[in-house]
Design a protein around this motif. Structure first.
Motif: not given
Length: 567
Positions: A330-340, A358-366
């Motif tokens: 959750d910390a890695c996703v919110k800190a914008s880590f690139n994950i494979v 689902s851990m991506i903040p709802s304020t961001e465009r995906i």
């Protein structure tokens, strides 16, 4: 008094077998090899055996009755139908029913017959393999069912306008029920109310659903459906692959179901284009391949997805990963880590990608990019893109790589690629290295280190003549974490490795494991015992997580701070 009536009065019923050349025949009848067996009834296993319907027209005598006894058999069949409500013993006595059960159980190798009762349906027969499941209750319709089905379908073709105006399934059922009843009478088929409803449900599944596999699609406990041939359908249920008793009539029947799925999506399948990927309305993924590539007939594989997406807590309860791993991810996703996310086929990569997304903040465009739409993101600002296959003329194909390039012009905060398979890996790395941090994707591989090697190979497939060191530098700079998912021998899916990319040392990409799965053995039921544990190494990425305003306790990584200060 006829010969058959004399036998009935003696309360012993015999049915003759075909005479052999070595056995003497007297007056057209063979008396040497008679079996004490009652007449064939609709509940009898012989009546429900799979019959090759293409041979039915050329071989009317399907039940082993000698030609000189066909008339006698027809008379007896009418008598049996007239007395069906009173049971078999009403006409022929209990002794014949008992002898039949004794004969069947001796043939199946059982020590003694079961207590007196009704003749068992063939689906519950003890000789049936234990690894075969019966999702539809084990019901096998009689051979006449195909003729009844075709008559109802012909009515629907003639009354297409009435069917289109009927509305829902309940109205269509009311429309065809009288036609179905007349078809039963025309076929001289007497069935119970339960059997009648099952036959009508099967016809409705062919009309409104996806034929014999519709009950499998409706079962939420089934995760995969595999049609190997018309008479062999497997399922994956609770992580185990099992054979079912579901059967199609023939290859054409399977093709009709495939066409019903792919036609609304603008795709087709025929001999010139014998492979197709598609999705069902509920998001389930379908792959179909037909002759001449599939030698045993059309082959269909359907990967089902839950109607309600799995949550983080669901996977924690299943033992896929631990609460400490969730807090770190959750910390890695919110800190914008690139994950494979890597893993083999059916290991749960897409499910894990769904959970991490689902851990991506709802304020961001995906922006999501997939071959067939499977991701179920719950955020409000999501753009979903899907690749397109070539049309009949071989034109109009738009692949993942073109969609990745186009997504860069759509002002995305995050790019989520369902799966990277070939040259789009280069464009994905370029996007990660040009300000689109926090991207997620999946790759087929056997481990975290193997994932990097696979990405190298896929970048070379892009057609760019890049030196190997430059490719590795791109990977080391773009990818922050590799999460490997594996399907264990007991069918369970587990996170087995979470590795951090440290950078380059010479020509080698340096990695370190943050979490690793430790297997402790097997239970008596064959379940794998073990859990995902931290390795005790504090990741280099902690500083970047802290810069994002997130503090992680040291115990998540297995570090005991008391011992550290004691030293």
């Amino acid at each position: 008094m006829s010969f058959f009536e004399k036998r009935a009065n003696r309360r012993k019923v015999r049915r003759t077998v075909h005479p052999s050349p070595e056995t003497p025949v007297h007056n057209g009848h063979n008396y040497e090899d008679e079996v004490a067996t009652p007449p064939i009834m609709p509940q009898d296993p012989l009546y429900s055996m799979p019959v090759d319907l293409d041979e039915e027209a050329s071989h009317p005598n399907l039940h082993g009755i000698p030609p000189h006894h066909e008339g006698r058999y027809s008379e007896d069949q009418e008598a049996v139908s007239a007395t069906k409500s009173n049971g078999f013993s009403a006409r022929y006595g209990k002794r014949s029913s008992e002898s039949k059960r004794k004969h069947e159980h001796q043939a199946s190798g059982m020590a003694s017959p079961p207590p007196s009762g009704k003749v068992e349906h063939p689906a519950q027969d003890a000789s049936k393999p234990h690894d075969t499941v019966s999702p539809s209750g084990g019901y096998t319709p009689p051979p006449e069912f195909r003729m009844i089905r075709e008559e109802v379908q012909q009515f629907l073709v003639n009354e297409a306008k009435a069917v289109s105006q009927a509305g829902g399934a309940a109205n269509v059922r009311q429309l065809i029920e009288p036609v179905f009843g007349r078809a039963l009478e025309k076929a001289n088929l007497i069935v119970s109310r339960t059997e009648r409803q099952r036959m009508l449900d099967m016809i409705l599944s062919d009309i409104l659903g996806y034929g014999p596999i519709q009950p499998l699609l409706d079962d939420d406990t089934i995760s995969e459906i595999m049609v190997n041939s018309p008479d062999q359908v497997f399922i994956e249920q609770n992580g185990k692959i099992q054979l079912t008793d579901v059967k199609f009539y023939d290859d054409r029947h399977v093709l009709q179901v495939i066409d019903r799925i792919v036609a609304p999506l603008g795709r087709h399948i025929d001999e010139s284009s014998p492979m197709v990927d598609a999705r069902l309305p509920d998001g389930s993924r379908l792959n179909a391949i037909i002759p001449p590539l599939a030698l045993r007939g059309p082959c269909v594989t359907i990967r089902k997805f839950r109607k309600d997406p799995m949550t983080v807590q669901d996977l924690v309860n299943f033992g896929t990963f631990t609460a400490e791993f969730v807090e770190f991810m959750d910390a890695c996703v919110k800190a914008s880590f690139n994950i494979v996310i890597s893993g083999g086929t059916g290991s749960g990569k897409t499910t894990t990608l769904n959970v991490l997304s689902s851990m991506i903040p709802s304020t961001e465009r995906i922006v999501t990019i997939e071959d067939s739409a499977e991701l179920q993101l719950q955020q409000p600002h999501v753009i979903r893109l899907e690749s397109r296959a070539a049309n009949v003329e071989g034109k109009g194909k738009i692949g993942i790589r073109e969609l990745v390039i186009n997504s860069l012009r759509m002002r995305p905060d995050r790019i989520v690629v369902g799966e990277v398979r070939s040259g789009e890996a280069l464009d994905m790395l370029q996007a990660m290295n040009t300000g689109h941090d926090g991207s997620l994707t999946t790759v087929h591989s056997n481990g975290a280190r193997d994932t990097l090697n696979r990405i190298e190979t896929m970048v070379m497939m892009a057609g760019m003549d890049l030196p190997l060191k430059a490719i590795r530098q791109q990977i080391a700079s773009a990818v922050d974490m590799v999460v490997h998912v594996d399907r264990l021998r007991d069918g369970s899916r587990r996170i087995v490795q979470c590795a951090e990319i440290m950078g380059m040392e010479g020509d080698t990409i340096v990695m370190q494991d943050i979490f690793a799965f430790e297997q402790k053995g097997l239970s008596e039921e064959g379940k794998v015992l073990g859990e995902l544990n931290p390795t005790g190494l504090r990741p280099k990425a902690v500083q970047r997580i802290q810069e994002a305003g997130i503090e992680l306790p040291a115990h998540i990584f297995g570090v005991n701070m008391d011992k550290v200060f004691d030293i």
